[in-house]
Design a protein around this motif. Structure first.
Motif, mmCIF file in Angstrom:
data_model
loop_
_atom_site.group_PDB
_atom_site.id
_atom_site.type_symbol
_atom_site.label_atom_id
_atom_site.label_comp_id
_atom_site.label_asym_id
_atom_site.label_seq_id
_atom_site.Cartn_x
_atom_site.Cartn_y
_atom_site.Cartn_z
ATOM 1 N N LYS A 68 0.837 -1.186 0.000
ATOM 2 C CA LYS A 68 0.000 0.000 0.000
ATOM 3 C C LYS A 68 0.878 1.244 0.000
ATOM 4 O O LYS A 68 1.973 1.242 0.557
ATOM 5 N N GLU A 69 0.401 2.304 -0.632
ATOM 6 C CA GLU A 69 1.135 3.558 -0.603
ATOM 7 C C GLU A 69 1.336 3.989 0.843
ATOM 8 O O GLU A 69 0.420 3.933 1.658
ATOM 9 N N GLY A 70 2.563 4.367 1.174
ATOM 10 C CA GLY A 70 2.881 4.766 2.540
ATOM 11 C C GLY A 70 3.302 3.624 3.438
ATOM 12 O O GLY A 70 3.627 3.841 4.607
ATOM 13 N N ALA A 71 3.309 2.388 2.912
ATOM 14 C CA ALA A 71 3.741 1.241 3.713
ATOM 15 C C ALA A 71 5.206 1.391 4.108
ATOM 16 O O ALA A 71 5.991 2.061 3.435
ATOM 17 N N ALA A 72 5.583 0.767 5.207
ATOM 18 C CA ALA A 72 6.956 0.868 5.697
ATOM 19 C C ALA A 72 7.919 0.107 4.792
ATOM 20 O O ALA A 72 7.655 -1.040 4.414
ATOM 21 N N LEU A 73 9.015 0.762 4.436
ATOM 22 C CA LEU A 73 10.087 0.137 3.663
ATOM 23 C C LEU A 73 11.386 0.247 4.442
ATOM 24 O O LEU A 73 11.637 1.246 5.122
ATOM 25 N N LEU A 74 12.219 -0.781 4.351
ATOM 26 C CA LEU A 74 13.587 -0.698 4.835
ATOM 27 C C LEU A 74 14.479 -0.270 3.677
ATOM 28 O O LEU A 74 14.241 -0.648 2.529
ATOM 29 N N THR A 75 15.484 0.520 3.965
ATOM 30 C CA THR A 75 16.400 0.989 2.928
ATOM 31 C C THR A 75 17.831 0.597 3.288
ATOM 32 O O THR A 75 18.163 0.437 4.470
ATOM 33 N N MET A 76 18.628 0.418 2.256
ATOM 34 C CA MET A 76 20.033 0.126 2.487
ATOM 35 C C MET A 76 20.869 0.756 1.382
ATOM 36 O O MET A 76 20.536 0.646 0.203
ATOM 37 N N GLN A 77 21.920 1.444 1.779
ATOM 38 C CA GLN A 77 22.932 1.935 0.847
ATOM 39 C C GLN A 77 24.241 1.232 1.182
ATOM 40 O O GLN A 77 24.620 1.143 2.347
#
Length: 261
Positions: free
Chosen positions: A219-228
Motif C-alpha cells: 500500500k502507498e505509505g507502507a513501511a520500507l527498509l532501505t540500504m545503501q
C-alpha cells in the motif's frame, strides 16, 4: 500436540499437528506473545508452510485451551507481520516466512537461496549511463564517468520482496541480463575473479511512494527498509554501489551486537 499448563491437548489440523506448542501459564510473558512466537518459529523453520490452514479463532481457542481474545491477538500480530492472512470462508492461512538477513557482506540472492526462499530476479534495467555526483563519489570516479546501472526486482515464492539498484564501473565485468536473472550479482563478481573484501553500509526506513508501492505489491505509505552499500575488493577499490529498498512486512535485518571491552 499443544502443551498448556502441563497438560497436552491434540491439535487435529493438517498444519498445526506438526507443531509442538509449549505455553507456560505461570510465565510473566503474555500467552498471546508465547503463541505468536511459537507460530512464527514454526513458519520460519518450515514446520508451517505457505498455504497451511490454522483454522478459525474459535477452533484454535478450544484446541489450545486459550481465550478467543488471546488467540486473536496472537494471530493479528502475525497478520501485521505479513506471515498470516485471514481469508473469508477459508480461515487463517500461512502466507510466507519473513526473510531475516544478517548484516554482513553477502548478496541478497545467496541469503535467500540459503534460507530456502526460492529467489527469482527480474531485471528491469541494465545499461550504461554517466555517473551522477553521488554515484561517482561512492565509486571513486569522476562525475560523468561511464557506469553500469542495474535495476532488479527480487521475489521469493513469487512475491516481491526487494527492489535493487546497483552501479558498477563500466568494463568491470560482463553483466548480461539472462545471467543476472539466474544468479546473484556477487556470484558473478566472484566468478570474474573479483574478491569482495569489505563494505560501508547504511540501513534506514521510510514510507513507500506510489510507484514503489505498486512495484512491491504494498500500500502507498507502507513501511520500507532501505540500504545503501559501497563494496570494495581486496585492493580497496570500490566496485559496487547499491541503493536498495525492502518490504518491511517481509524482510528484516538481523544484528549481532558485541559488548566492547
Amino acid at each position: 500436540m499443544a502443551k498448556t499448563g502441563g497438560s497436552a491437548r491434540a491439535v487435529p489440523s493438517p498444519g498445526l499437528d506438526a507443531v509442538d506448542f509449549a505455553l507456560d501459564r505461570g510465565s510473566p510473558v503474555p500467552l498471546y506473545y508465547q503463541l505468536a512466537q511459537q507460530l512464527e518459529a514454526a513458519i520460519e523453520h518450515g514446520v508451517l508452510a505457505p498455504g497451511n490452514l490454522l483454522g478459525n479463532e474459535i477452533d484454535l481457542s478450544a484446541r489450545l485451551g486459550l481465550s478467543r481474545p488471546t488467540v486473536r491477538q496472537a494471530i493479528q500480530s502475525l497478520v501485521d507481520k505479513g506471515l498470516l492472512v485471514r481469508r473469508r470462508g477459508v480461515g487463517t492461512q500461512v502466507v510466507h516466512s519473513q526473510v531475516k538477513r544478517p548484516l554482513e557482506l553477502s548478496s541478497l540472492y545467496d541469503d535467500l537461496e540459503a534460507a530456502g526462499q526460492g529467489p527469482t530476479t527480474e531485471v528491469l534495467r541494465n545499461e550504461r549511463i554517466a555517473a551522477t555526483a553521488d554515484v561517482a563519489a561512492a565509486l571513486g570516479l569522476a562525475e560523468g564517468a561511464e557506469v553500469v546501472v542495474l535495476e532488479r526486482l527480487r521475489r521469493t515464492h513469487g512475491q516481491p520482496v526487494a527492489f535493487l539498484r546497483n552501479y558498477l564501473p563500466a568494463g568491470l565485468l560482463a553483466l548480461d541480463t539472462p545471467r543476472l536473472e539466474s544468479t546473484g550479482l556477487y556470484r558473478m563478481l566472484r566468478s570474474a575473479g573479483i574478491t569482495l573484501h569489505s563494505a560501508r553500509q547504511t540501513v534506514g526506513a521510510r514510507s513507500a511512494t506510489p510507484d514503489e508501492a505498486a512495484r512491491l505489491d504494498e500500500k502507498e505509505g507502507a513501511a520500507l527498509l532501505t540500504m545503501q552499500r559501497t563494496a570494495y575488493d581486496d585492493t580497496g577499490r570500490p566496485i559496487e554501489y547499491g541503493t536498495h529498498i525492502y518490504r518491511a512486512s517481509r524482510y528484516a535485518f538481523d544484528f549481532r551486537l558485541l559488548v566492547r571491552p
